[in-house]
Design a protein around this motif. Structure first.
Motif, PDB file in Angstrom:
ATOM      1  N   LYS A 102      69.427   5.396  64.353  1.00  0.00           N
ATOM      2  CA  LYS A 102      70.537   4.534  64.027  1.00  0.00           C
ATOM      3  C   LYS A 102      71.309   5.125  62.846  1.00  0.00           C
ATOM      4  CE  LYS A 102      69.619   1.374  67.094  1.00  0.00           C
ATOM      5  NZ  LYS A 102      70.562   1.038  68.189  1.00  0.00           N
ATOM      6  N   ARG A 117      59.410  -2.075  70.528  1.00  0.00           N
ATOM      7  CA  ARG A 117      59.983  -1.157  69.553  1.00  0.00           C
ATOM      8  C   ARG A 117      59.382  -1.419  68.169  1.00  0.00           C
ATOM      9  NH1 ARG A 117      66.436  -0.076  70.673  1.00  0.00           N
ATOM     10  NH2 ARG A 117      66.156   1.017  72.655  1.00  0.00           N
ATOM     11  N   ILE A 150      68.093  -0.684  61.515  1.00  0.00           N
ATOM     12  CA  ILE A 150      66.728  -0.547  62.035  1.00  0.00           C
ATOM     13  C   ILE A 150      66.239  -1.876  62.604  1.00  0.00           C
ATOM     14  CG2 ILE A 150      64.324  -0.133  61.389  1.00  0.00           C
ATOM     15  CD1 ILE A 150      65.271   2.002  59.472  1.00  0.00           C
ATOM     16  N   GLY A 185      67.836  -2.593  65.835  1.00  0.00           N
ATOM     17  CA  GLY A 185      67.318  -1.667  66.840  1.00  0.00           C
ATOM     18  C   GLY A 185      65.968  -2.099  67.380  1.00  0.00           C
ATOM     19  N   THR A 228      58.715   2.882  71.617  1.00  0.00           N
ATOM     20  CA  THR A 228      59.882   3.538  71.021  1.00  0.00           C
ATOM     21  C   THR A 228      60.024   3.138  69.560  1.00  0.00           C
ATOM     22  OG1 THR A 228      61.043   3.588  73.143  1.00  0.00           O
ATOM     23  CG2 THR A 228      62.380   3.842  71.147  1.00  0.00           C
ATOM     24  N   VAL A 250      62.270   3.215  65.939  1.00  0.00           N
ATOM     25  CA  VAL A 250      63.666   3.183  65.498  1.00  0.00           C
ATOM     26  C   VAL A 250      63.719   3.734  64.080  1.00  0.00           C
ATOM     27  CG1 VAL A 250      65.710   1.760  65.128  1.00  0.00           C
ATOM     28  CG2 VAL A 250      64.068   1.156  66.928  1.00  0.00           C
TER      29      VAL A 250
END
Length: 584
Positions: A175, A191, A181, A184, A146, A148
Motif C-alpha cells: 500500500k 489478511r 494497512i 488493506g 496475504t 499487507v
C-alpha cells in the motif's frame, strides 16, 4: 494549530551554525500524512503530534536563542520518497517526518534525532483468522495468507524476515502508506500485517474487525526526526526534545490525538513491563466497552422494533376502525372513560398520600416542639428545686448526696434532650448565615465550661491556640463540635491523665486536635462511631453515661461547616480527633 502547505519552495541548505549567526532562516520538512502523527486536512492545513512538535521547536528557538525559524512543509507520496530524499539528496536545512523508525542500517544512511515517541509494532490480522500462540501454529495457519505492508519500511522488513527465517509461504501486497494497512487487511478475508501500536489501539477502540496475534511483536529504538548525515541540527533538536517545554507540548498533544490511556500503555511497554499482560488488559477493557455499546445498541434496536410494532398495531387498529367505525368508536369511548377514571383515581391516591406525608412531617415537627418545650420545662424545674433544697442547712449527708444525684441526673437528661434536638435540627438542614469566627474564643469558652468536670477526675486540660486563627461558619456549630469532643475526651480518660487541645495552621487550613489518654478505639468502633445511638466498646472511666449521639453530632456539624473530621487511634494508646477547617 494549523499551517497551509507551500506549493513550491526551494530546499534550504541552512546549517544550525549559520542560523545562529543570521538569527533568521527557513528549513524544509518533507512529510507524509500519517494519522494521528501528521494529518493533512482537505483545505491543506496540517495538524497532529509531529506537526505540533515542529511548531513547538520553532518557538523553542525563538524563546531561548532569539532565532526566527520558518518551516516550509513539503508533502511526499510515500515513505520511500521522504526517506529517499534525505538519504540521496540531502541538504543541511532539510528534515524528514513519517513516524520513521531508527534502525542500525538506516543509521549508516541518514542522521537521527533522539526518539520523540516509542516504536512498538504488533502483528494484526483479520478478526476471523484463529489466534496463534507459537511459530508452529503461525506456519500452519498463515501459510498462503496475504500480508499487507508499505514498501521499504520496517513493516516490510519484519514481514520478509519472518518469511525467510521460518520459511513460511505467504504473499505480500503493498500500500502507499501506513494508514492504508488497516484498510488493506479489512478489504478481504485472511489478511494480516504489522501495525504501529497506537494505530492498532485506535482501530480497536473504533470496533474495527481486527485482532492482535500474540506473537512476534517488535520493539524498535523509537520514532525520530531524520536529517543529513553529520548535520549540526542534531544538537538543537535533541536539546528541544529533552526540554520541559517539549514535555508539556507532547503530553497535551498525546491527550488530544491519542488519549492518555493509550500513551500510558505504550510507555509501560517501552519501559519493560510485561507487554502481553499490558496489552491483554487494554484489549479486555476495549472489548468490555464494545460489549457495553452493543448492549446499548441492542436496547435501542429493541426500542425501535417495539415502536415499529406499536405503529403496526396502531395502523391495524386504525384500519379496523375504518372498517367498523361505529362499534370501535363506542368501544374506544368506553376504554377512554375507564382510563380517565383510572387516572382520576390515581391522582386522588397521590393527593391523599401527599397530604399524609405533610401530616407526618407536621407531626414530627410537633413532636420536636413538645420535646423542646414540654420536656425541658419540667427538667429545668427539677434542677431548680434541687438547687433550692441544697440551700437548706439542716440536711443530713445522705440527703445532700441524694439531692446532688437528682440535680446531676436532671442536668444529664437536659443534655440528652438537647443532643437529640440537635440531631433533628442537623437533619432538617436549617442553617443561619455564616460569619467570621475566632477559633481561640470558642475553644477557651468550651474549656471553661468543662474545667470543673475535668477537675473532678483530676484531669489537666492543656490548650494551645492561635489568636489569629479564623474560620467561616456558625459559632453554635463550632461550640457543639468542640464541646462534644472535649466531653468525650474527659469521659474516656482515666483519672489523673492529661488532655491536649492545640490549633495548627498549614497552608489554607486550620487543624484543631483533641488528644486524650483513654483506651483508644477498636477497628469495629471506628466503623460505627459516627452513627446515632451507638454504644462503643470503650467505657467511660468514672461511670459516666453516654447517649451515643456525641460523635454523630460532631460529624454532621463538621460537614455543615464545610470541614473534614479525621482521627488517629490505637487500642490502649488514646485517641486524637482532628477537625480540619478552611482558614479565612
Amino acid at each position: 494549530m494549523y499551517c497551509l502547505i507551500s506549493a513550491s519552495v526551494s530546499a534550504s541548505d541552512l546549517t544550525w551554525t549559520t542560523l545562529q549567526k543570521e538569527k533568521e532562516g527557513t528549513v524544509t520538512i518533507y512529510y507524509r500524512s500519517t494519522e494521528p502523527f501528521l494529518i493533512e486536512e482537505a483545505d491543506g492545513s496540517l495538524r497532529g503530534l509531529e506537526y505540533e512538535m515542529m511548531v513547538g521547536f520553532k518557538y523553542f528557538l525563538w524563546n531561548k536563542y532569539g532565532i526566527r525559524l520558518h518551516l516550509n512543509w513539503q508533502s511526499q507520496e510515500s515513505f520511500k520518497y521522504v526517506f529517499g530524499h534525505i538519504k540521496n539528496n540531502p541538504k543541511n536545512g532539510e528534515f524528514g517526518l513519517d513516524i520513521i523508525s531508527r534502525t542500525v542500517n538506516r543509521d549508516l544512511e541518514v542522521g537521527f534525532s533522539n526518539p520523540y515517541f516509542p516504536d512498538i509494532q504488533v502483528l494484526v490480522s483479520d478478526k476471523n483468522i484463529p489466534t496463534v500462540n507459537s511459530i508452529e501454529e503461525f506456519k500452519e495457519v498463515f501459510s498462503e495468507h496475504t500480508a499487507v505492508s508499505v514498501a521499504e519500511t520496517t513493516y516490510d522488513q519484519y514481514l520478509k524476515n519472518i518469511r525467510n527465517k521460518y520459511q513460511i509461504d505467504f504473499n505480500i501486497i503493498y500500500k502507499q502508506s501506513s494508514n492504508d494497512i488497516l484498510n488493506g487487511i479489512l478489504e478481504q478475508p485472511e489478511r494480516f500485517g504489522y501495525m504501529d501500536l497506537p494505530n492498532y489501539l485506535l482501530a480497536l477502540n473504533q470496533n474495527k474487525a481486527i485482532k492482535r496475534q500474540p506473537i512476534l511483536p517488535i520493539k524498535g529504538l523509537g520514532f525520530c526526526v531524520i536529517f543529513k548525515k553529520g548535520s549540526d541540527w542534531q544538537n538543537p533538536i535533541n536539546e528541544y526534545l529533552s526540554s520541559p517545554e517539549y514535555e508539556v507540548l507532547r503530553n497535551k498533544g498525546i491527550q488530544k490525538y491519542l488519549g492518555n490511556d493509550v500513551y500510558d500503555l505504550i510507555e509501560s511497554i517501552s519501559k519493560g513491563e510485561d507487554e502481553e499482560m499490558v496489552l491483554l488488559l487494554k484489549e479486555k477493557e476495549l472489548v468490555d466497552k464494545e460489549l457495553s455499546e452493543r448492549s446499548k445498541q441492542i436496547q435501542r434496536q429493541a426500542y425501535v422494533t417495539n415502536m415499529l410494532l406499536a405503529c403496526i398495531v396502531i395502523a391495524l387498529i386504525f384500519a379496523f376502525a375504518l372498517f367498523n367505525r361505529n362499534r370501535i368508536k363506542s368501544k374506544a369511548n368506553e376504554i377512554l372513560t375507564a382510563h380517565r377514571g383510572m387516572i382520576e383515581n390515581q391522582n386522588e391516591l397521590l393527593s391523599r398520600r401527599n397530604n399524609e406525608l405533610l401530616e407526618l412531617d407536621e407531626e414530627k415537627n410537633n413532636f420536636i416542639s413538645i420535646l423542646s418545650h414540654d420536656l425541658r420545662a419540667p427538667i429545668n424545674n427539677i434542677t431548680a428545686l434541687a438547687g433550692l433544697l441544697q440551700m437548706d442547712d439542716n440536711l443530713h449527708k445522705s440527703q445532700i448526696s441524694s439531692i446532688e444525684h437528682i440535680a446531676s441526673e436532671s442536668r444529664r437528661l437536659n443534655k440528652m434532650v438537647t443532643r437529640i434536638l440537635d440531631v433533628e435540627r442537623i437533619e432538617s438542614k436549617t442553617t443561619d448565615d455564616f460569619r467570621k469566627i475566632n477559633l481561640s474564643d470558642v475553644l477557651e469558652r468550651v474549656v471553661i465550661n468543662y474545667r470543673k468536670q475535668a477537675e473532678d477526675k483530676k484531669i489537666k486540660i492543656n490548650l494551645t491556640t492561635d489568636q489569629s486563627a479564623y474560620v467561616f461558619g456558625l459559632e453554635q456549630y463550632l461550640f457543639h463540635v468542640f464541646e462534644n469532643l472535649l466531653s468525650n475526651a474527659i469521659k474516656f480518660s482515666p483519672l489523673g491523665q492529661s488532655i491536649t487541645i492545640n490549633v495548627e495552621s498549614k497552608e489554607k487550613y486550620h487543624f484543631i486536635n483533641f488528644t486524650d489518654g483513654g483506651p483508644g478505639l477498636s477497628e469495629e468502633d471506628q466503623k460505627r462511631m459516627f452513627k446515632k445511638f451507638q454504644r462503643l466498646s470503650a467505657k467511660p472511666t468514672a461511670g459516666e453515661r453516654s447517649t451515643g449521639l456525641g460523635l454523630s453530632i460532631v460529624a454532621k456539624y463538621t460537614e455543615l461547616l464545610g470541614g473534614k473530621l479525621e482521627w488517629k487511634s490505637k487500642p490502649d494508646h488514646g485517641t486524637t480527633f482532628i477537625v480540619k477547617l478552611e482558614a479565612v
